[in-house]
Design an enzyme around this catalytic site. Structure first.
Site, short mmCIF file in Angstrom:
data_model
loop_
_atom_site.label_atom_id
_atom_site.label_comp_id
_atom_site.label_asym_id
_atom_site.label_seq_id
_atom_site.Cartn_x
_atom_site.Cartn_y
_atom_site.Cartn_z
CD GLU A 1 -1.52 -2.37 1.88
OE1 GLU A 1 -0.29 -2.57 2.01
OE2 GLU A 1 -2.38 -3.21 2.20
NE ARG B 1 1.30 -5.16 17.82
CZ ARG B 1 1.90 -6.08 17.07
NH1 ARG B 1 2.14 -5.84 15.81
NH2 ARG B 1 2.29 -7.23 17.59
O1 F6P Z 1 0.64 -5.72 7.98
C1 F6P Z 1 0.75 -5.30 9.30
C2 F6P Z 1 1.94 -4.43 9.48
O2 F6P Z 1 3.10 -5.17 9.38
C3 F6P Z 1 1.88 -3.67 10.79
O3 F6P Z 1 2.35 -4.41 11.85
C4 F6P Z 1 2.68 -2.46 10.47
O4 F6P Z 1 2.48 -1.43 11.40
C5 F6P Z 1 2.16 -2.14 9.09
O5 F6P Z 1 1.97 -3.41 8.49
C6 F6P Z 1 3.03 -1.28 8.24
O6 F6P Z 1 4.28 -1.85 8.03
P1 F6P Z 1 5.49 -1.01 7.49
O7 F6P Z 1 5.79 0.07 8.47
O8 F6P Z 1 6.63 -1.98 7.35
O9 F6P Z 1 5.10 -0.42 6.16
#
Ligand code: F6P
Length: 550
Positions: A217, A274
């Protein structure tokens, strides 16, 4: 008994003692508990930093609390807590240390991971963030065309979005009001579209926040944002360096994306997503509120860290809140927990807590991989106070479910409000107090009858009460108080994970959906192969393609 190989929770005598105690309590009502113990309101209160935590409206007695503390001792909560603070690899399934507490350690503290003190690196990054934040705030940091930055857009998701987005809302009165801040997380292109549609690329700065820098995303949105920027600025790729900075643990992927690693702010694998908004993930927040306020927030976190680490069990607020959740989940069949802030600025607070709590404790196996035979994390939900009252509080008051709730409020409105608007604050807080009162004590059938209500309507207008709440009050909502509140919930979640014997720091449950989405996506495109899908999903995909005209 060590942490790695302890007895199963449901075989512990401390667990069965709680079950027996629950049976003995039976249908005891909060009205009765207050009658029996006139000092209850004064005794069932904890003071931690600026937080006044009143748990007198919880369905507990001195004996319940003693039994719960005994359970905490038997399950090794203190040992696991100390192991976390020492930097041991308590995230067993990822073999990682869990050290968000090091993010707010003072500069002279020593916290070692694999023999290396991580505190100097934490402060070095904070200093770099501060320097950058000041340059953006003062206008010294210029965009590619020489204009100053007017809008900061944070692109991230999960922990790389919810923390900064929540804290920005909470601390709005402390933000530089001449700068705008937006938060883009959803891979739905509409999110980025709405965030940038009225912006001037020459005055826009993107903070791409991703621990892994592989999250689809975020990378998709960041790629689209870069295209938008370059389209708007004539296509010179040198512009990227003035309009994109990254926050990540993964320098390789940041460079691959095309962001100069000189514009990257680092954090470390011992910071869970988190638990990360007080790391460099809070960069956009620091630009908003400035380094001094950010440090005040870290001081608030640290205050509660120290409390959690050192306060005796009887006075330990995260321990108490964690144990209360264990109590209701196991012995009242409570499936959810409501967090109801009586503050407009806390509008995203519960959404933030949803990831903190549910990604941490939504687990079905213990730390050894054995299925648990007890309830783990609750569904966490809620929205700001009075709005909820006119929507779902009906169910809280008269529904058939036990929903423990936290009511959070502040004695003073923010200083920025006009006198007229500040005068509304007492009405806001009157609602908080009234709700706690109604939930706990309800209204008996006799009280309803005494008002002359027709007999057939009496049951409808009776409030059973006996619905437990904790009330958390502070004088005002400052950066430090926000840090205190977040740390309180972080450690509450820790306590519950420790008692339930689950790994609160992994999140394998989010992986399957990611893998399947990658597999399904090609089937959605023109001429894509719709094979390898189950019958139901294949049918949905076929309908989607038909409706999409493919
Ligand atoms: O998919 C869950 C997750 O891994 C969360 O634990 C995390 O906060 C989020 O995706 C975003 O991850 P990143 O900071 O690696 O983009």
């Amino acid at each position: 008994m060590n942490v790695a190989g302890r007895d199963r929770l449901d075989r512990m005598t401390e667990w069965s003692a709680l079950g027996k105690h629950r049976d003995e309590l039976g249908e005891v009502h909060l009205r009765e508990l207050f009658e029996r113990d006139p000092d209850r309101a004064g005794r069932y209160v904890l003071r931690v930093g600026d937080l006044h935590i009143d748990y007198s409206k919880q369905l507990v007695t001195d004996e319940t609390l003693a039994l719960l503390r005994r359970l905490a001792t038997a399950t090794g909560v203190a040992a696991l807590r100390d192991a976390m603070f020492r930097g041991e690899r308590i995230n067993v399934t990822e073999d990682r240390a869990v050290l968000h507490t090091a993010l707010r350690a003072p500069a002279d503290a020593v916290v070692e991971v694999d023999g290396e003190n991580v505190v100097p690196a934490v402060h070095a990054v904070l200093d770099r963030m501060a320097d950058f934040a000041e340059r953006v705030r003062s206008g010294e940091w210029k965009g590619h065309t020489g204009r100053r930055i007017r809008t900061v857009v944070n692109i991230g998701i999960g922990g790389s979005d919810l923390g900064p987005a929540m804290a920005y809302e909470v601390l709005r009165p402390y933000t530089a009001r001449d700068l705008a801040f937006r938060f883009v997380s959803n891979v739905d292109g509409a999110d980025l579209h709405e965030a940038v549609r009225d912006l001037d690329p020459a005055e826009t700065l993107f903070v791409v926040a991703s621990k892994t820098f592989t999250t689809i995303e975020t990378i998709t949105n960041a790629t689209s944002a870069r295209r938008w920027l370059l389209d708007g600025l004539g296509g010179d790729s040198a512009a990227v360096a003035r309009h994109f900075v990254a926050v990540s643990t993964n320098a390789g992927k940041v460079a691959e994306f095309g962001i100069d690693t000189a514009n990257m702010f680092e954090f470390w694998d011992w910071v869970g997503g988190r638990y990360s908004y007080d790391s460099a993930i809070g960069l956009s927040l620091m630009v908003a509120i400035g380094p001094d306020r950010f440090r005040e927030m870290l001081d608030g976190f640290r205050l509660v860290d120290e409390h959690f680490r050192t306060a005796p069990f009887e006075e330990n607020a995260p321990l108490l809140l964690g144990l209360l959740g264990v109590w209701y989940g196991a012995f009242f069949d409570a499936q959810s927990h409501a967090v109801l802030p009586y503050s407009h600025y806390l509008s995203r607070f519960t959404a933030y807590l949803q990831q903190l709590d549910m990604e941490s404790n939504g687990k079905y196996v213990d730390r050894q991989g054995r299925p648990v035979a007890w309830q783990t994390g609750p569904v966490v939900w809620g929205t700001p106070g009075t709005n909820g009252q006119h929507a779902y509080y009906q169910l809280l008051h008269q529904g058939t479910k036990v929903i423990p709730a936290d009511l959070i409020g502040f004695a003073r409105p923010v200083a920025e409000l006009s006198d007229d608007l500040a005068a509304q604050h007492d009405l806001l807080m009157a609602n908080l107090f009234a709700q706690g009162q109604a939930l706990a004590f309800g209204k008996t059938a006799d009280e309803v009858r005494a008002e002359g209500v027709a007999e057939e309507l009496v049951p409808h207008r009776t409030f059973p009460g006996n619905r437990p709440t904790t009330t958390i009050l502070a004088r005002e909502l400052t950066p430090s108080v926000l840090g205190q509140l977040v740390a309180l919930y972080e450690h509450k979640v820790f306590v519950q994970g420790a008692v339930w014997d689950i790994d609160s720091f992994d999140q394998w449950g989010v992986e399957l959906g990611k893998v399947l989405a990658k597999r399904v996506e090609p089937a959605l495109t023109e001429g894509g192969e719709v094979t390898g899908l189950d019958a139901s999903t294949a049918s949905l995909v076929a309908t989607y393609r038909e409706l999409r005209g493919r």
